[in-house]
Design a protein around this motif. Sequence first.
Motif, mmCIF file in Angstrom:
data_model
loop_
_atom_site.group_PDB
_atom_site.id
_atom_site.type_symbol
_atom_site.label_atom_id
_atom_site.label_comp_id
_atom_site.label_asym_id
_atom_site.label_seq_id
_atom_site.Cartn_x
_atom_site.Cartn_y
_atom_site.Cartn_z
ATOM 1 N N PHE A 49 0.780 -1.172 0.172
ATOM 2 C CA PHE A 49 -0.194 0.145 0.135
ATOM 3 C C PHE A 49 0.856 1.143 0.158
ATOM 4 C CE2 PHE A 49 -2.841 3.361 2.131
ATOM 5 C CZ PHE A 49 -3.756 3.257 1.181
ATOM 6 N N LEU A 50 1.734 1.277 0.974
ATOM 7 C CA LEU A 50 2.963 2.399 0.896
ATOM 8 C C LEU A 50 3.626 2.599 -0.203
ATOM 9 C CD1 LEU A 50 4.072 2.136 4.539
ATOM 10 C CD2 LEU A 50 2.179 3.596 3.536
ATOM 11 N N LYS A 51 3.993 1.497 -1.150
ATOM 12 C CA LYS A 51 4.881 1.582 -2.239
ATOM 13 C C LYS A 51 3.654 2.070 -3.482
ATOM 14 C CE LYS A 51 7.453 -1.070 -5.296
ATOM 15 N NZ LYS A 51 8.073 -2.253 -5.697
ATOM 16 N N ALA A 52 2.453 1.769 -3.327
ATOM 17 C CA ALA A 52 1.628 2.084 -4.467
ATOM 18 C C ALA A 52 1.051 3.470 -4.341
ATOM 19 C CB ALA A 52 0.347 1.086 -4.339
ATOM 20 N N THR A 53 1.200 4.174 -2.935
ATOM 21 C CA THR A 53 0.630 5.482 -2.739
ATOM 22 C C THR A 53 1.638 6.549 -2.581
ATOM 23 O OG1 THR A 53 0.268 4.886 -0.371
ATOM 24 C CG2 THR A 53 -1.567 4.688 -1.607
ATOM 25 N N LEU A 54 2.757 6.125 -3.080
ATOM 26 C CA LEU A 54 4.201 6.845 -2.886
ATOM 27 C C LEU A 54 3.785 8.137 -3.719
ATOM 28 C CD1 LEU A 54 7.023 6.809 -1.796
ATOM 29 C CD2 LEU A 54 7.682 5.894 -4.107
ATOM 30 N N GLY A 55 4.162 9.314 -2.982
ATOM 31 C CA GLY A 55 3.731 10.617 -3.807
ATOM 32 C C GLY A 55 2.517 11.133 -3.382
ATOM 33 N N TYR A 56 1.724 10.472 -2.912
ATOM 34 C CA TYR A 56 0.291 10.809 -2.525
ATOM 35 C C TYR A 56 0.386 11.912 -1.235
ATOM 36 C CZ TYR A 56 -4.588 10.843 -1.515
ATOM 37 O OH TYR A 56 -5.903 11.099 -1.221
ATOM 38 N N LYS A 57 -0.039 13.122 -1.495
ATOM 39 C CA LYS A 57 0.066 14.151 -0.350
ATOM 40 C C LYS A 57 -1.152 14.361 0.342
ATOM 41 C CE LYS A 57 4.581 14.770 -1.564
ATOM 42 N NZ LYS A 57 5.606 13.926 -1.071
#
Length: 109
Positions: A49-57
């Motif tokens: 989940f954290l890898k897939a949402t990388l860059g989500y601010k």
Amino acid sequence: MKVAAILIVCLFHGSVILSKSLKEKDERLSCNIRRYDLDSDGKIQREEFLKATLGYKKHDPEKLFERLDMDKDGEIEYAEFRKSAPGLQRDGVLGPCKRKWCIGICLWK
């Protein structure tokens, strides 16, 4: 000679998911569960989940994971994701889900 043909008509119901990627500062996450289940095992682990949402601010991905992991076992099962999706859509975290409706029509000559 009889010729049979099958025509499949697919309609998209609901709004289309935003097309911008997270790298283009998309404001909402995709409701496509497979986008987060990177190893296709039917569960979304924290690292996936954290890898897939990388860059989500817009929202903290760690807090979103905690919210989605309803039974607090460290993984998000598809059922948990589906149960959480309407609330996340109301909060502006998830984009609208598109539903695909297919209708098969047989044509005979």
